[in-house]
Design a protein around this motif. Structure first.
Motif, PDB file in Angstrom:
ATOM      1  N   PRO A 143       0.872   8.700  -0.025  1.00  0.00           N
ATOM      2  CA  PRO A 143       0.302   8.902   1.305  1.00  0.00           C
ATOM      3  C   PRO A 143       0.955   8.054   2.398  1.00  0.00           C
ATOM      4  O   PRO A 143       0.907   8.409   3.567  1.00  0.00           O
ATOM      5  N   THR A 144       1.561   6.917   2.012  1.00  0.00           N
ATOM      6  CA  THR A 144       2.210   6.067   3.019  1.00  0.00           C
ATOM      7  C   THR A 144       3.403   6.774   3.639  1.00  0.00           C
ATOM      8  O   THR A 144       3.564   6.807   4.865  1.00  0.00           O
ATOM      9  N   PHE A 303       1.076   6.777   9.412  1.00  0.00           N
ATOM     10  CA  PHE A 303       1.803   5.835   8.560  1.00  0.00           C
ATOM     11  C   PHE A 303       1.174   4.437   8.492  1.00  0.00           C
ATOM     12  O   PHE A 303       0.992   3.898   7.395  1.00  0.00           O
ATOM     13  N   PRO A 304       0.827   3.796   9.622  1.00  0.00           N
ATOM     14  CA  PRO A 304       0.307   2.423   9.521  1.00  0.00           C
ATOM     15  C   PRO A 304      -0.998   2.313   8.739  1.00  0.00           C
ATOM     16  O   PRO A 304      -1.228   1.320   8.044  1.00  0.00           O
ATOM     17  N   PHE A 308      -1.439  -0.168   5.514  1.00  0.00           N
ATOM     18  CA  PHE A 308      -2.514  -1.147   5.322  1.00  0.00           C
ATOM     19  C   PHE A 308      -3.216  -0.921   3.984  1.00  0.00           C
ATOM     20  O   PHE A 308      -3.516  -1.877   3.250  1.00  0.00           O
ATOM     21  N   MET A 309      -3.481   0.333   3.668  1.00  0.00           N
ATOM     22  CA  MET A 309      -4.148   0.655   2.417  1.00  0.00           C
ATOM     23  C   MET A 309      -3.304   0.219   1.224  1.00  0.00           C
ATOM     24  O   MET A 309      -3.808  -0.371   0.267  1.00  0.00           O
ATOM     25  N   GLY A 310      -1.994   0.491   1.282  1.00  0.00           N
ATOM     26  CA  GLY A 310      -1.097   0.120   0.194  1.00  0.00           C
ATOM     27  C   GLY A 310      -0.997  -1.382  -0.007  1.00  0.00           C
ATOM     28  O   GLY A 310      -0.925  -1.865  -1.133  1.00  0.00           O
ATOM     29  N   ILE A 311      -1.005  -2.137   1.070  1.00  0.00           N
ATOM     30  CA  ILE A 311      -0.922  -3.598   0.979  1.00  0.00           C
ATOM     31  C   ILE A 311      -2.202  -4.179   0.390  1.00  0.00           C
ATOM     32  O   ILE A 311      -2.176  -5.096  -0.441  1.00  0.00           O
ATOM     33  N   LEU A 312      -3.342  -3.624   0.796  1.00  0.00           N
ATOM     34  CA  LEU A 312      -4.626  -4.217   0.419  1.00  0.00           C
ATOM     35  C   LEU A 312      -5.106  -3.818  -0.972  1.00  0.00           C
ATOM     36  O   LEU A 312      -5.881  -4.557  -1.589  1.00  0.00           O
ATOM     37  N   MET A 313      -4.678  -2.676  -1.488  1.00  0.00           N
ATOM     38  CA  MET A 313      -5.217  -2.210  -2.769  1.00  0.00           C
ATOM     39  C   MET A 313      -4.986  -3.186  -3.926  1.00  0.00           C
ATOM     40  O   MET A 313      -5.934  -3.527  -4.644  1.00  0.00           O
ATOM     41  N   PRO A 314      -3.754  -3.673  -4.162  1.00  0.00           N
ATOM     42  CA  PRO A 314      -3.590  -4.636  -5.257  1.00  0.00           C
ATOM     43  C   PRO A 314      -4.297  -5.963  -4.996  1.00  0.00           C
ATOM     44  O   PRO A 314      -4.784  -6.611  -5.925  1.00  0.00           O
ATOM     45  N   ILE A 315      -4.374  -6.361  -3.715  1.00  0.00           N
ATOM     46  CA  ILE A 315      -5.062  -7.603  -3.372  1.00  0.00           C
ATOM     47  C   ILE A 315      -6.555  -7.487  -3.663  1.00  0.00           C
ATOM     48  O   ILE A 315      -7.166  -8.365  -4.277  1.00  0.00           O
ATOM     49  N   SER A 316      -7.145  -6.365  -3.233  1.00  0.00           N
ATOM     50  CA  SER A 316      -8.581  -6.179  -3.457  1.00  0.00           C
ATOM     51  C   SER A 316      -8.890  -5.992  -4.939  1.00  0.00           C
ATOM     52  O   SER A 316      -9.954  -6.403  -5.409  1.00  0.00           O
ATOM     53  N   GLY A 317      -7.954  -5.384  -5.694  1.00  0.00           N
ATOM     54  CA  GLY A 317      -8.149  -5.251  -7.138  1.00  0.00           C
ATOM     55  C   GLY A 317      -8.211  -6.602  -7.819  1.00  0.00           C
ATOM     56  O   GLY A 317      -9.069  -6.855  -8.678  1.00  0.00           O
ATOM     57  N   THR A 318      -7.294  -7.509  -7.428  1.00  0.00           N
ATOM     58  CA  THR A 318      -7.288  -8.860  -7.988  1.00  0.00           C
ATOM     59  C   THR A 318      -8.543  -9.627  -7.583  1.00  0.00           C
ATOM     60  O   THR A 318      -9.144 -10.339  -8.395  1.00  0.00           O
ATOM     61  N   VAL A 357      -5.809   2.597  16.350  1.00  0.00           N
ATOM     62  CA  VAL A 357      -6.869   1.684  15.890  1.00  0.00           C
ATOM     63  C   VAL A 357      -7.732   2.372  14.831  1.00  0.00           C
ATOM     64  O   VAL A 357      -8.035   1.789  13.782  1.00  0.00           O
ATOM     65  N   ALA A 358      -8.114   3.616  15.085  1.00  0.00           N
ATOM     66  CA  ALA A 358      -8.941   4.363  14.128  1.00  0.00           C
ATOM     67  C   ALA A 358      -8.193   4.577  12.813  1.00  0.00           C
ATOM     68  O   ALA A 358      -8.756   4.409  11.725  1.00  0.00           O
ATOM     69  N   VAL A 359      -6.911   4.940  12.919  1.00  0.00           N
ATOM     70  CA  VAL A 359      -6.102   5.183  11.721  1.00  0.00           C
ATOM     71  C   VAL A 359      -5.962   3.901  10.897  1.00  0.00           C
ATOM     72  O   VAL A 359      -6.103   3.910   9.664  1.00  0.00           O
ATOM     73  N   CYS A 360      -5.682   2.786  11.561  1.00  0.00           N
ATOM     74  CA  CYS A 360      -5.490   1.514  10.856  1.00  0.00           C
ATOM     75  C   CYS A 360      -6.786   1.015  10.217  1.00  0.00           C
ATOM     76  O   CYS A 360      -6.777   0.517   9.079  1.00  0.00           O
ATOM     77  N   LEU A 361      -7.900   1.148  10.920  1.00  0.00           N
ATOM     78  CA  LEU A 361      -9.180   0.722  10.350  1.00  0.00           C
ATOM     79  C   LEU A 361      -9.522   1.549   9.109  1.00  0.00           C
ATOM     80  O   LEU A 361     -10.042   1.019   8.126  1.00  0.00           O
TER      81      LEU A 361
END
Length: 470
Positions: A143-144, A303-304, A308-318, A357-361
């Motif tokens: 999706p990114t 894209f943004p 954001f989703m791609g960056i946060l997913m492994p962090i939130s999983g940990t 802003v809506a897309v990033c949130l």
């Protein structure tokens, strides 16, 4: 067995192919709709037909895993998906495209639950949240780059190219399977009886839900046709439950729903899926129809959020492994609900800043939500129930999504037609219709906070570690 992270990488490639396809398709829907000169309730079948077929094949995953083995199931799914992608790529009418998408889903339906079950075999319980987070990058990386790549391909080469792009990826995915998943061939196969009655009744039930939502706009909610369909729908569900409780080898082990933790996780998954898939379906029509961005610009705008989703997913999983899933899931839902509200307030004169802003949130909220929720779902059941739990989770995620798209499409079409009958312009009617659709999405995500509050505050493994330390 190869290094477990090589196995994880292989599973990520297969997941990437499926997620890339879905994200590319969404951004191209307005162009496909225009090319085939069809209505919103017709073009939705390109997505809902895929999701419904995907849902119907998923319950077979657990049985097929035992019957033909993890390796054959996973590789077979990739091969079918690839052939169907070629079929979609050469489609010359809407009906052919929908058939191709249905076949595509037959291949894709086994990939995610099989991958999650393989990870449960390879990774110990205390590492699964992290593994799911990294594996989720495969579903997020698609999706990114998907919207931007899809916009570029559609604009430069036509929408057919968005399906043909799967072919080179599939060659890599299948090759990696033979390299790293060969150890799965040694897993003993079991020849258990297939729950044919359960499969047929579930197929009738899920198909009728979708069909009723499409037909009710044309014939009315209280028409004889709708009433008869609803009676058959309820009867098929009742027969399915009756069959599953009596058989020794159920298609879906619905006794898992006696587990309150598992049920809470599933309820969150269904509700947020209905809202998010429905909202994602409407988003390209908002960007390209109401706000007049082209395909490539729409992809770049999306894209943004995916980044954001791609960056946060492994962090939130940990973080879920260490601190539990409940707070992260609730925070993600609140942020996503607010993003849906922002989408509902966008109009033809809206500033690009508010769109971004809506897309990033939305991306931030999903990044906090998906991995912790998946981890909580898997960790809420026993090891021997993981494959079945994964199948149920993936099935209801797709069912919720297809229902969400059908419901929001119905609402959109109904509001649009009513405004046109009141002599509103097409652009004004479209704005009212999109506003109503995103508002319903916001309400649905907010409702998901109720079952989310019942997710365990600590994952099972985390709680055990704390007891040991004490």
């Amino acid at each position: 067995m190869k290094n477990k992270y090589v196995v994880l990488s292989t599973l990520m490639i297969g997941t990437f192919m499926g997620s890339l396809d879905s994200s590319i398709v969404n951004v191209s829907l307005p162009i496909i709709k225009e090319d085939f000169n069809c209505r919103m309730d017709q073009i939705q079948w390109v997505v809902t037909g895929y999701m419904l077929s995907f849902s119907l094949f998923m319950p077979l995953t657990s049985w097929l895993k035992d019957r033909i083995g993890f390796f054959n199931l996973y590789v077979g799914g990739l091969v079918v998906f690839t052939i169907a992608s070629l079929f979609c790529g050469i489609a010359q009418n809407l009906e052919t495209l929908i058939i191709g998408r249905i076949i595509q889903a037959i291949g894709g339906g086994s990939l995610n639950p099989t991958a999650m079950a393989i990870m449960s075999t390879v990774f110990p319980k205390e590492e699964r949240g992290k593994a799911i987070g990294w594996w989720g990058l495969g579903s997020v990386f698609g999706p990114t780059i998907g919207p931007t790549l899809g916009g570029f391909l559609t604009r430069e080469f036509g929408w057919h190219s968005i399906f043909l792009i799967n072919l080179p990826i599939s060659v890599i995915a299948i090759g990696m399977c033979f390299y790293s998943l060969g150890f799965l061939k040694q897993v003993p196969k079991k020849y258990e009886k297939f729950d044919f009655k359960g499969f047929v009744s579930l197929t009738i039930f899920l198909s009728l839900i979708q069909f009723v939502l499409v037909r009710v706009e044309s014939v009315g909610l209280l028409s004889y046709e709708t009433v008869i369909l609803l009676i058959v729908l309820i009867a098929s569900l009742a027969y399915f439950i009756h069959t599953e409780l009596r058989t020794t080898a159920p298609l879906l082990n619905i006794r898992l729903f006696r587990n309150k933790k598992f049920t809470s996780c599933i309820l969150v998954t269904v509700v947020r899926s209905a809202a998010l898939f429905g909202g994602l379906f409407l988003l390209p029509f908002l960007l390209q129809g109401l706000l007049h961005f082209n395909e490539l610009e729409s992809g770049l705008i999306m894209f943004p959020g995916a980044l954001f989703m791609g960056i946060l997913m492994p962090i939130s999983g940990t973080m879920a492994d260490k601190f539990g899933s409940r707070k992260l899931t609730i925070a993600g839902l609140i942020i996503v609900a607010f993003s849906m509200y922002l989408f509902s307030e966008l109009g033809a004169q809206s500033n690009l800043t508010w769109v971004l802003v809506a897309v990033c949130l939305r991306g931030v909220g999903l990044g906090l939500l998906i991995s912790p929720l998946s981890s909580a779902t898997i960790n809420s059941v026993k090891f021997e129930e993981v494959t079945m739990a994964s199948s149920i989770n993936s099935l209801l995620l797709q069912v919720g999504g297809s229902l969400g798209i059908a419901i929001l499409t119905f609402i959109h079409q109904n509001v649009y037609n009513n405004k046109i009958d009141l002599d509103f312009s097409g652009a004004e009617a479209e704005q009212f219709a999109l506003h109503r659709g995103f508002t319903i999405s916001c309400i649905l995500v907010t409702l998901a906070l109720i079952p989310a509050s019942r997710i365990p505050s600590k994952n099972l493994v985390t709680a055990k570690k704390e007891i040991v330390e004490i």
